[in-house]
Scaffold this active site. Structure first.
Site, PDB file in Angstrom:
ATOM      1  N   HIS A   1      -4.539  -4.908  -0.135  1.00  0.00           N
ATOM      2  CA  HIS A   1      -4.359  -5.456   1.209  1.00  0.00           C
ATOM      3  C   HIS A   1      -4.881  -6.881   1.298  1.00  0.00           C
ATOM      4  O   HIS A   1      -5.867  -7.165   1.987  1.00  0.00           O
ATOM      5  CB  HIS A   1      -5.087  -4.580   2.231  1.00  0.00           C
ATOM      6  CG  HIS A   1      -4.416  -3.289   2.522  1.00  0.00           C
ATOM      7  ND1 HIS A   1      -3.272  -3.201   3.279  1.00  0.00           N
ATOM      8  CD2 HIS A   1      -4.719  -2.022   2.138  1.00  0.00           C
ATOM      9  CE1 HIS A   1      -2.896  -1.927   3.383  1.00  0.00           C
ATOM     10  NE2 HIS A   1      -3.752  -1.198   2.696  1.00  0.00           N
TER      11      HIS A   1
ATOM     12  N   LYS B   1     -12.717   7.797  -2.694  1.00  0.00           N
ATOM     13  CA  LYS B   1     -11.868   6.791  -2.068  1.00  0.00           C
ATOM     14  C   LYS B   1     -12.043   5.421  -2.718  1.00  0.00           C
ATOM     15  O   LYS B   1     -13.157   4.976  -2.980  1.00  0.00           O
ATOM     16  CB  LYS B   1     -12.202   6.696  -0.571  1.00  0.00           C
ATOM     17  CG  LYS B   1     -11.319   5.732   0.201  1.00  0.00           C
ATOM     18  CD  LYS B   1     -11.698   5.714   1.672  1.00  0.00           C
ATOM     19  CE  LYS B   1     -10.831   4.766   2.471  1.00  0.00           C
ATOM     20  NZ  LYS B   1     -11.206   4.738   3.914  1.00  0.00           N
TER      21      LYS B   1
ATOM     22  N   SER C   1      -8.035   0.034   0.117  1.00  0.00           N
ATOM     23  CA  SER C   1      -8.548   1.142   0.921  1.00  0.00           C
ATOM     24  C   SER C   1      -7.556   2.285   0.842  1.00  0.00           C
ATOM     25  O   SER C   1      -6.568   2.327   1.578  1.00  0.00           O
ATOM     26  CB  SER C   1      -8.748   0.701   2.378  1.00  0.00           C
ATOM     27  OG  SER C   1      -9.200   1.785   3.164  1.00  0.00           O
TER      28      SER C   1
ATOM     29  N   GLU D   1      -3.640  -9.058   2.983  1.00  0.00           N
ATOM     30  CA  GLU D   1      -3.423  -9.498   4.368  1.00  0.00           C
ATOM     31  C   GLU D   1      -4.550  -9.113   5.314  1.00  0.00           C
ATOM     32  O   GLU D   1      -4.569  -9.552   6.472  1.00  0.00           O
ATOM     33  CB  GLU D   1      -2.099  -8.921   4.895  1.00  0.00           C
ATOM     34  CG  GLU D   1      -2.136  -7.475   5.338  1.00  0.00           C
ATOM     35  CD  GLU D   1      -2.105  -6.448   4.202  1.00  0.00           C
ATOM     36  OE1 GLU D   1      -2.137  -5.238   4.480  1.00  0.00           O
ATOM     37  OE2 GLU D   1      -2.037  -6.878   3.023  1.00  0.00           O
TER      38      GLU D   1
ATOM     39  N   ARG E   1     -16.060   3.105  11.709  1.00  0.00           N
ATOM     40  CA  ARG E   1     -15.371   4.258  12.304  1.00  0.00           C
ATOM     41  C   ARG E   1     -15.749   5.545  11.585  1.00  0.00           C
ATOM     42  O   ARG E   1     -16.045   6.566  12.215  1.00  0.00           O
ATOM     43  CB  ARG E   1     -13.860   4.039  12.226  1.00  0.00           C
ATOM     44  CG  ARG E   1     -13.002   5.179  12.761  1.00  0.00           C
ATOM     45  CD  ARG E   1     -11.600   5.112  12.182  1.00  0.00           C
ATOM     46  NE  ARG E   1     -11.602   5.347  10.745  1.00  0.00           N
ATOM     47  CZ  ARG E   1     -10.587   5.022   9.941  1.00  0.00           C
ATOM     48  NH1 ARG E   1      -9.513   4.423  10.424  1.00  0.00           N
ATOM     49  NH2 ARG E   1     -10.651   5.291   8.636  1.00  0.00           N
TER      50      ARG E   1
ATOM     51  N   CYS F   1       0.824  -1.219   0.000  1.00  0.00           N
ATOM     52  CA  CYS F   1       0.000   0.000   0.000  1.00  0.00           C
ATOM     53  C   CYS F   1       0.858   1.270   0.000  1.00  0.00           C
ATOM     54  O   CYS F   1       1.550   1.525  -0.970  1.00  0.00           O
ATOM     55  CB  CYS F   1      -1.009  -0.038   1.144  1.00  0.00           C
ATOM     56  SG  CYS F   1      -2.410   1.097   0.851  1.00  0.00           S
TER      57      CYS F   1
END
Length: 311
Positions: free
Chosen positions: A236, A163, A192, A238, A250, A142
């Protein structure tokens, strides 16, 4: 084979609960075997989450892996205690004399800043330069991938209007490359981020190969300099099953009115449990990297690494 990690690292209990074989330093030293030595520069604020995600994948291979963690001295994270860093982490100054089979640079929550504005940029740049002669293969994730592409090849990151947030379909761009052995023709990976590396700019660098890419808007996913065994991963794989959910919840709580992550919840309904589509891809990606670009080629004695090995 097990992954060797520092004694008492909190990730141990999580991994053991998932039947991933781990051993502490004391037991590892009693074995007559040369483990792969991996260095991780963890730039994420909550270190333990990223540790567990990476160790889960590094530990699920037939190879014994020994991991060292470092953090930046030029900026000490506020979300991880100094006691934790002292017990489980070192600094670059403490490892710069060592050589490693593999090196991983994580993402960081600073992508909206110019690289030179990041408090620890000079230190990260020094570490990336060091990696060219002290790590046989490097794996950038990333923001770490964007930083590596910028530092090594001058490729800039660009802000996107909306985004890039969700689980996107990808396809392979090369054939018969070992890193992608076992991958399906199409596969899913989470992304992300608010920035991107543009395909046209990557293709102008002859040393780089786009190995896999996603449908719009995620774009290039795996970029590599195969000769130097440098890999730049923009997504990502992972991530835990609930990582995107935690980020979405959030932002909702903060009143940011975020978009629902794409292809994550059934029917894009955030009241439903998310669907994991990327677990097998994550294990393949890390296992192939460790096997084909680290274990199969690195010299038995790391001190024998020389400039010819790194070119």
């Amino acid at each position: 084979m097990p992954i060797k990690i520092p004694n008492n690292l909190p990730a141990t209990h999580v991994l053991e609960g998932e039947n991933i074989f781990v051993m502490d330093a004391d037991r590892a030293y009693s074995q007559d075997i040369r483990p792969l030595k991996i260095l991780i520069l963890n730039l994420m604020p909550i270190k333990s989450v990223t540790e567990t995600q990476l160790l889960r994948l590094l530990g699920n291979t037939p190879l014994q892996v020994e991991v060292d963690f470092i953090y930046t001295e030029s900026y000490v994270p506020s979300h991880t205690s100094q006691d934790y860093l002292t017990e489980f982490y070192g600094t670059f100054a403490e490892v710069r004399h060592k050589k490693y089979d593999g090196f991983i640079i994580t993402g960081a929550p600073v992508e909206n800043m110019e690289f030179e504005e990041v408090a620890y940029w000079d230190e990260v740049a020094e570490i990336m330069e060091w990696s060219k002669t002290h790590a046989y293969s490097t794996f950038h994730i990333c923001w770490g991938a964007q930083a590596g592409l910028y530092y090594h090849y001058g490729i800039k990151k660009h802000q996107v209007g909306e985004k890039i947030f969700g689980v996107y379909k990808h396809h392979l761009c090369v054939e018969n490359e070992r890193l992608l052995r076992g991958f399906d023709d199409e596969f899913f990976v989470p992304h992300s981020r608010h920035t991107e590396n543009r395909k046209a700019e990557i293709e102008k660098v002859p040393e780089l190969t786009i190995m896999a890419e996603a449908e719009t808007p995620a774009g290039p996913y795996i970029i590599a300099n195969l000769k130097r065994r440098q890999f730049f991963i923009t997504g990502h794989a992972e991530y835990d099953p609930l990582t995107l959910k935690a980020e979405y919840d959030r932002d909702v709580k903060a009143g940011m009115n975020p978009n629902v992550p794409s292809n994550y919840y059934p029917d894009d309904d955030p009241t439903q449990p998310p669907i994991v589509r990327w677990r097998s891809v994550a294990h393949l990606l890390f296992a192939n990297w460790l096997n084909y670009y680290v274990y199969q080629e690195t010299p038995y004695e790391l001190d024998e690494l020389n400039k010819d090995d790194m070119d």
